[in-house]
Design a protein around this motif. Structure first.
Motif, PDB file in Angstrom:
ATOM      1  N   VAL A  19     -15.489   9.947 -17.925  1.00  0.00           N
ATOM      2  CA  VAL A  19     -15.507   8.513 -18.210  1.00  0.00           C
ATOM      3  C   VAL A  19     -14.793   8.246 -19.524  1.00  0.00           C
ATOM      4  O   VAL A  19     -15.044   8.936 -20.526  1.00  0.00           O
ATOM      5  N   ARG A  20     -13.912   7.243 -19.530  1.00  0.00           N
ATOM      6  CA  ARG A  20     -13.281   6.747 -20.754  1.00  0.00           C
ATOM      7  C   ARG A  20     -13.838   5.373 -21.059  1.00  0.00           C
ATOM      8  O   ARG A  20     -13.896   4.512 -20.174  1.00  0.00           O
ATOM      9  N   SER A  21     -14.191   5.143 -22.323  1.00  0.00           N
ATOM     10  CA  SER A  21     -14.800   3.872 -22.707  1.00  0.00           C
ATOM     11  C   SER A  21     -14.084   3.285 -23.914  1.00  0.00           C
ATOM     12  O   SER A  21     -13.814   3.985 -24.891  1.00  0.00           O
ATOM     13  N   TRP A  22     -13.777   1.981 -23.802  1.00  0.00           N
ATOM     14  CA  TRP A  22     -13.217   1.228 -24.909  1.00  0.00           C
ATOM     15  C   TRP A  22     -14.253   0.191 -25.341  1.00  0.00           C
ATOM     16  O   TRP A  22     -14.884  -0.451 -24.493  1.00  0.00           O
ATOM     17  N   PRO A  23     -14.473  -0.011 -26.638  1.00  0.00           N
ATOM     18  CA  PRO A  23     -15.487  -0.967 -27.094  1.00  0.00           C
ATOM     19  C   PRO A  23     -15.062  -2.408 -26.872  1.00  0.00           C
ATOM     20  O   PRO A  23     -13.881  -2.714 -26.680  1.00  0.00           O
ATOM     21  N   GLY A  24     -16.051  -3.307 -26.912  1.00  0.00           N
ATOM     22  CA  GLY A  24     -15.778  -4.722 -26.767  1.00  0.00           C
ATOM     23  C   GLY A  24     -17.074  -5.497 -26.784  1.00  0.00           C
ATOM     24  O   GLY A  24     -18.126  -4.967 -27.146  1.00  0.00           O
ATOM     25  N   ARG A  25     -17.011  -6.732 -26.356  1.00  0.00           N
ATOM     26  CA  ARG A  25     -18.203  -7.575 -26.347  1.00  0.00           C
ATOM     27  C   ARG A  25     -18.282  -8.311 -25.011  1.00  0.00           C
ATOM     28  O   ARG A  25     -17.259  -8.604 -24.385  1.00  0.00           O
ATOM     29  N   GLY A  26     -19.500  -8.602 -24.597  1.00  0.00           N
ATOM     30  CA  GLY A  26     -19.708  -9.316 -23.345  1.00  0.00           C
ATOM     31  C   GLY A  26     -19.996  -8.371 -22.193  1.00  0.00           C
ATOM     32  O   GLY A  26     -20.215  -7.174 -22.370  1.00  0.00           O
ATOM     33  N   ARG A  27     -19.997  -8.932 -20.983  1.00  0.00           N
ATOM     34  CA  ARG A  27     -20.245  -8.142 -19.780  1.00  0.00           C
ATOM     35  C   ARG A  27     -19.134  -7.106 -19.612  1.00  0.00           C
ATOM     36  O   ARG A  27     -17.954  -7.436 -19.639  1.00  0.00           O
ATOM     37  N   PRO A  28     -19.495  -5.840 -19.436  1.00  0.00           N
ATOM     38  CA  PRO A  28     -18.461  -4.799 -19.343  1.00  0.00           C
ATOM     39  C   PRO A  28     -17.701  -4.845 -18.031  1.00  0.00           C
ATOM     40  O   PRO A  28     -18.186  -5.348 -17.010  1.00  0.00           O
ATOM     41  N   LEU A  29     -16.485  -4.300 -18.087  1.00  0.00           N
ATOM     42  CA  LEU A  29     -15.694  -4.046 -16.897  1.00  0.00           C
ATOM     43  C   LEU A  29     -15.806  -2.574 -16.557  1.00  0.00           C
ATOM     44  O   LEU A  29     -15.588  -1.713 -17.423  1.00  0.00           O
ATOM     45  N   VAL A  30     -16.165  -2.260 -15.327  1.00  0.00           N
ATOM     46  CA  VAL A  30     -16.132  -0.880 -14.829  1.00  0.00           C
ATOM     47  C   VAL A  30     -14.899  -0.769 -13.950  1.00  0.00           C
ATOM     48  O   VAL A  30     -14.728  -1.550 -13.004  1.00  0.00           O
ATOM     49  N   LEU A  31     -14.029   0.191 -14.266  1.00  0.00           N
ATOM     50  CA  LEU A  31     -12.683   0.254 -13.704  1.00  0.00           C
ATOM     51  C   LEU A  31     -12.500   1.512 -12.866  1.00  0.00           C
ATOM     52  O   LEU A  31     -12.716   2.626 -13.351  1.00  0.00           O
ATOM     53  N   LEU A  32     -12.065   1.331 -11.622  1.00  0.00           N
ATOM     54  CA  LEU A  32     -11.848   2.443 -10.691  1.00  0.00           C
ATOM     55  C   LEU A  32     -10.385   2.476 -10.275  1.00  0.00           C
ATOM     56  O   LEU A  32      -9.873   1.509  -9.705  1.00  0.00           O
ATOM     57  N   HIS A  33      -9.716   3.585 -10.543  1.00  0.00           N
ATOM     58  CA  HIS A  33      -8.281   3.726 -10.323  1.00  0.00           C
ATOM     59  C   HIS A  33      -7.942   4.022  -8.863  1.00  0.00           C
ATOM     60  O   HIS A  33      -8.811   4.217  -8.012  1.00  0.00           O
ATOM     61  N   GLY A  34      -6.649   4.097  -8.595  1.00  0.00           N
ATOM     62  CA  GLY A  34      -6.157   4.380  -7.252  1.00  0.00           C
ATOM     63  C   GLY A  34      -5.705   5.818  -7.079  1.00  0.00           C
ATOM     64  O   GLY A  34      -5.885   6.674  -7.952  1.00  0.00           O
ATOM     65  N   LEU A  35      -5.107   6.068  -5.938  1.00  0.00           N
ATOM     66  CA  LEU A  35      -4.623   7.397  -5.576  1.00  0.00           C
ATOM     67  C   LEU A  35      -3.564   7.866  -6.574  1.00  0.00           C
ATOM     68  O   LEU A  35      -2.729   7.086  -7.015  1.00  0.00           O
ATOM     69  N   LEU A  36      -3.595   9.176  -6.919  1.00  0.00           N
ATOM     70  CA  LEU A  36      -2.649   9.785  -7.850  1.00  0.00           C
ATOM     71  C   LEU A  36      -2.711   9.168  -9.246  1.00  0.00           C
ATOM     72  O   LEU A  36      -1.741   9.205 -10.003  1.00  0.00           O
ATOM     73  N   SER A  39      -8.432   7.588 -15.028  1.00  0.00           N
ATOM     74  CA  SER A  39      -8.923   6.544 -15.927  1.00  0.00           C
ATOM     75  C   SER A  39      -7.935   6.171 -17.024  1.00  0.00           C
ATOM     76  O   SER A  39      -7.990   5.069 -17.578  1.00  0.00           O
ATOM     77  N   GLU A  40      -7.009   7.055 -17.365  1.00  0.00           N
ATOM     78  CA  GLU A  40      -6.003   6.722 -18.383  1.00  0.00           C
ATOM     79  C   GLU A  40      -5.143   5.537 -17.969  1.00  0.00           C
ATOM     80  O   GLU A  40      -4.587   4.834 -18.814  1.00  0.00           O
ATOM     81  N   GLY A  41      -5.012   5.320 -16.676  1.00  0.00           N
ATOM     82  CA  GLY A  41      -4.154   4.252 -16.178  1.00  0.00           C
ATOM     83  C   GLY A  41      -4.616   2.850 -16.530  1.00  0.00           C
ATOM     84  O   GLY A  41      -3.877   1.881 -16.327  1.00  0.00           O
ATOM     85  N   ALA A  55     -13.835   3.132 -17.777  1.00  0.00           N
ATOM     86  CA  ALA A  55     -12.971   3.603 -16.697  1.00  0.00           C
ATOM     87  C   ALA A  55     -13.438   4.982 -16.242  1.00  0.00           C
ATOM     88  O   ALA A  55     -13.654   5.870 -17.070  1.00  0.00           O
ATOM     89  N   ILE A  56     -13.585   5.146 -14.954  1.00  0.00           N
ATOM     90  CA  ILE A  56     -14.132   6.373 -14.370  1.00  0.00           C
ATOM     91  C   ILE A  56     -13.045   7.130 -13.623  1.00  0.00           C
ATOM     92  O   ILE A  56     -12.312   6.536 -12.825  1.00  0.00           O
ATOM     93  N   ASP A  57     -12.925   8.424 -13.883  1.00  0.00           N
ATOM     94  CA  ASP A  57     -12.106   9.282 -13.031  1.00  0.00           C
ATOM     95  C   ASP A  57     -12.838   9.446 -11.703  1.00  0.00           C
ATOM     96  O   ASP A  57     -13.952   9.996 -11.661  1.00  0.00           O
TER      97      ASP A  57
END
Length: 288
Positions: A19-36, A39-41, A55-57
């Protein structure tokens, strides 16, 4: 651009999610990437958002363990467990391509998901490339040939403009990451392709039933998307009648790379709708 924190979330049987996490405020975004991808994307989108971004691998990609089986439900089970173990109880879930199919399945299972954003989501119809690669014999050859193709920038560029997005080129960061991880991609891609193919054929697939999620949904396609056709939007609307769907002109398959600022605004509109609907439900509950 802030540097994300990176951690591994433990799953059952010694497995893990990166899991990669960036700080912020408010309701979080959980991010799921595509094929190939991995989470860096999501780095450019995270840099543009004021919200916490997690962002989750997906299983089999990046630093995450392989899925327990090659089915979208297995990916969703792992992501649900990860969300719970991260202590997230309220989020906007964003899924791109393969991650869009997984996000849909997570939304049906995980009460923490308050709203859903789907970017060219798989799971709402057959994807010809996935069907071809999933054929017996072809999938094993493809697994062996994939690393050789990914290390060659010319092959990646040609394949991208043919099979992923017409008249668009892959971003430099995507090409570099594909080259760097070429020899680690085979098993993860093979499982994901089988899962996408199975989802398109299943009698319980999203294209053939109502999805059991009643929160706000926004979906987005690019007009030049060659991998997940805009034709799938009709099936998504049947499965999620509350969905607001947009098709952006001139865009390919990766809005988080091609138009991160506009995508962030799109997600913010969705987050605002979710907040408004949540407030309305609370008022109704108090009145009752």
């Amino acid at each position: 651009m802030s540097t994300p924190s990176i951690r591994d979330v433990e799953l059952d049987a010694g497995r893990k999610l990166r899991v990669r996490s960036w700080p912020g405020r408010g309701r979080p975004l959980v991010l799921l990437h595509g094929l190939l991808d991995d989470s860096e994307g999501w780095a450019r989108l995270a840099a543009d958002s004021h919200r916490p971004c997690i962002a989750i691998d997906l299983p089999g990609f990046g630093g995450s363990s392989s899925p327990t089986r090659a089915r979208i439900s297995a990916y969703a089970e792992d992501v649900c467990a990860g969300i719970e173990r991260l202590g997230i109880d309220d989020c906007t879930l964003v899924g791109h391509s393969l991650g869009g199919a997984v996000a849909t399945a997570v939304a049906e299972r995980c009460p923490a998901v308050q709203s859903l954003v789907l970017l060219a989501p798989a799971g709402y119809g057959n994807i010809r490339l996935a069907e071809a690669i999933a054929l017996p014999g072809v999938r094993d050859v493809a697994k062996l040939a994939l690393p050789l193709g990914l290390v060659n920038p010319l092959v990646v560029t040609g394949a991208y403009s043919t099979f992923v997005a017409h008249r668009r080129l892959p971003s430099k960061d995507l090409v570099e990451r594909l080259r760097r991880r070429a020899w680690q991609s085979g098993d993860g891609v093979r499982s994901a392709v089988l899962a996408i193919s199975a989802a398109g054929r299943s009698e319980r697939g999203f294209a053939k039933r109502r999805v059991a999620f009643d929160g706000p949904v926004a979906a987005l396609w690019g007009e030049h998307d060659a991998l997940v056709s805009t034709d799938h939007a009709a099936a998504l609307k049947r499965a999620l009648p509350q969905a607001r769907i947009e098709v952006w002109r001139g865009m390919g398959h990766h809005p988080q790379r091609e138009r991160p600022h506009e995508l962030n605004q799109f997600i913010e509109r969705q987050a605002w709708r979710a907040r408004r609907e949540s407030s309305a439900r609370r008022r109704v509950a108090r009145a009752a």
